[in-house]
Design an enzyme around this catalytic site. Structure first.
Site, PDB file in Angstrom:
ATOM      1  N   ARG A  27     -14.009   4.732  -1.749  1.00  0.00           N
ATOM      2  CA  ARG A  27     -12.819   4.955  -0.938  1.00  0.00           C
ATOM      3  C   ARG A  27     -11.740   5.632  -1.776  1.00  0.00           C
ATOM      4  NH1 ARG A  27      -9.393   0.002   1.792  1.00  0.00           N
ATOM      5  NH2 ARG A  27      -8.881  -0.341  -0.371  1.00  0.00           N
TER       6      ARG A  27
ATOM      7  N   LYS B 281       0.853  -1.185   0.000  1.00  0.00           N
ATOM      8  CA  LYS B 281       0.000   0.000   0.000  1.00  0.00           C
ATOM      9  C   LYS B 281       0.896   1.246   0.000  1.00  0.00           C
ATOM     10  CE  LYS B 281      -3.599  -2.561   2.498  1.00  0.00           C
ATOM     11  NZ  LYS B 281      -4.673  -2.575   1.487  1.00  0.00           N
TER      12      LYS B 281
END
Lengths: 398, 398
Positions: A357, A211
């Protein structure tokens, strides 16, 4: 932007025509990674073959990468082991914690935790068949749910859907007051905001690196153990790479006297080399500056989207201090709207049941990107472009 | 060589001046892998970012690779899941087997098994704390040691030191006669000799892909489950990628209705792509031809080394039918002698306490290589070149 030297777009290979707001799912490709992978494959594997474990120092790569991650999460050198996946690291931490509190039967998490964390715990508890229980109160109730029946508290600091943060220092303190072992999942924290593992005193932390650390798809995970307790940590997954002397080929397991005991099998050298290279972008970057820039970007994003799209409801905490590096909006047609956005080059993602998101990654996003994204979001929502049937075909991954 | 079209040296990047007899530890680099890795990293990750899970079909890559491995080990399509490391896969298989035989308390292996297999079992048994026991008789005693106390038999088909093979069909039959679950470790079998998983009826098999399958350092592992028992297999490592619907983000775990339930976390996409590419060298190759060529090479190697070096004692079975695709010699100064060989471009490896190990990989070795290697071995042994002190410095990996 701000006093820091962010963003650092020049360090990344960013595709044309894309505003990437999904670095909280898979980070962008840092420059240099392709060459590093080629070097690892062609010169080291191809040219050195088995000798590369020594000549290219593959053998110490997991530890070296762990030390670089340690600096980003407030951990001491030698306290982080790398490899496997985050799910595996969760299992190791919880299994070890239960051995440290043999009389207690409860693992406490919360209902907002990422599903695989909860799955791994339940899989462990079913395997143990020892009368343990996993409790998952609402995130807001976790601190008050810690009592002396709790062996381990397992929480993800930043909620994957809403971005809501837990207070690591306070919850760790409450866990320790009750005699419980603390385990923090840093999946959405590492590289996103300052983390002080040593300072908060947690026994364990786990995290992934694909990430905010930009390690690429399927990059190795990591696990932290507080140095003073390492010698008492029993590895449930007692693999040879966690042995004190792997190549002695002893019949019996003797765990390494460091966090390395939580390594398991042969390390994924190519993916570790990629991650090692990707970590170069953090040279000279302070997490405090990342955090400041992230808040600027997210405040701007919230203001612009709310102004343009009253149909969307902020699903993240309004208080930036209680929010990680993402902003989520609830919207009934969120799935289709996200497909329409992606089709127009604004890439975020969707999390069931209705969450759109958006990840904010100050290493490669600036205010201009946020304004452009907000314009596209306005177009998709106000013109109801999400009603196009092609955006309602569910793909396997969103 | 023989009637087959082996070797296929032109499919590999083989370094100049090296005779590589360590493909049983880390296989050689197949051509095309560097380009495939670059494509995966640059075009897919860099260019498609999160969309690549769909657009580049990353999501099905673990299964597609599993199906390609299945064809090499006599398994049905869909019966092999890939990912993690071999140690993790051993843990999953043994944990599942114990759940299938709840009344039984013994895991039976042998004293020749690779240490990490035994470590992982002991780690599992300590974690369970359920009064289980690991028994490790000598390899020759295993078949007669299977009784009705045995829940699971875990054996590596080909001994990592000597190359001695177990009879898979016969031992599986004996295990089933006694009501035990069979687990075969194919670390030194897959790609080395014909394996008939479906035919022998074993419940589980596990293996790695960086040896004879040339998947590169830290390549993903695999696990086989006999299709008729899948629905009864309880995953101890219940990760989200083994869930029936990973992206539904359900709070409770529902295992996939296939071998995919033994997947755990996010798959290592770059290493899987490399492995997928590496498996191309098997197109049109029959394992029967590999086996025939391997025996020819090993018979020649044994004859030449024994003729030239009476100081070395064959540590592998003399009967080719009872030997995998490696030849080992015991020699008191084996460690130093192997360093001297490597220094002269003949690369094998050393396994404690005194084993000089040579892997024979018919994909990229021919009779000429064997003769050249034997000449160098003769030089090192007869001229006692291993007495040079520089060859007695123990490196971390051998």
């Amino acid at each position: 932007m701000s006093a820091s030297n962010l963003p650092k777009k020049e360090l990344f290979e960013l595709p044309e025509g894309v505003i990437y707001l999904d670095g909280n799912s898979l980070g962008c490709l840092p420059k240099g990674v392709v060459d590093r992978a080629s070097e690892t494959i062609e010169r080291e594997w191809g040219g050195q073959l088995i000798r590369a474990w020594n000549s290219a120092d593959w053998i110490s790569l997991p530890r070296r990468v762990g030390d670089r991650i340690a600096r980003l999460v407030g951990a001491a050198e030698g306290s982080i082991a790398t490899g496997d996946t985050l799910s595996i690291k969760v299992y190791q931490a919880v299994a070890a914690a239960l051995k440290m509190r043999p009389g207690r039967k409860v693992v406490l998490s919360d209902s907002g935790n990422f599903p695989t964390d909860l799955y791994m715990v339940r899989g462990l508890l079913q395997t143990l068949d020892g009368g343990h229980e996993l409790r998952t109160p609402e995130p807001e109730q976790v601190a008050d749910s810690i009592d002396e029946s709790v062996a381990a508290v397992l929480l993800t600091q930043v909620d994957y859907r809403t971005g809501r943060t837990h207070d690591m220092a306070e919850i760790t303190r409450r866990a320790h007051e009750a005699g419980a072992v603390m385990i923090w999942d840093l999946a959405h924290s590492a590289g996103a905001l300052p983390v002080d593992l040593a300072g908060c005193g947690t026994e364990f932390a786990v995290g992934c690196t694909y990430k905010y650390l930009n390690g690429g798809p399927g990059a190795p995970a990591f696990i932290y153990v507080r140095p003073d307790i390492v010698s008492g940590v029993e590895p449930a997954l007692a693999g040879w790479m966690g042995h004190d002397a792997p190549f002695a080929m002893e019949l019996f397991y003797r765990p390494a006297m460091s966090t390395e005991r939580l390594r398991v099998g042969t390390p994924p050298i190519v993916q570790l080399a990629i991650l090692d290279e990707a970590l170069n972008v953090w040279e000279g970057v302070r997490l405090e500056d990342i955090r400041k820039a992230s808040i600027e970007l997210s405040e701007l994003f919230i203001a612009e989207v709310e102004r343009r799209c009253p149909q969307l409801t902020l699903a993240s905490p309004r208080d930036a201090g209680k929010r990680g590096s993402q902003v989520s909006f609830a919207f009934e047609n969120g799935y289709a709207a996200m497909q329409a956005l992606i089709d127009r080059g604004v890439i975020g993602d969707f999390r069931a049941p209705n969450i759109m998101r958006f990840g904010l990654t100050p290493l490669y996003l600036d205010n201009g990107d946020i304004m452009s994204a907000a314009e596209v979001i306005e177009e998709v929502i106000s013109e109801e472009l999400y009603r196009d049937p092609k955006y309602n075909v569910r793909s396997r991954v969103t």
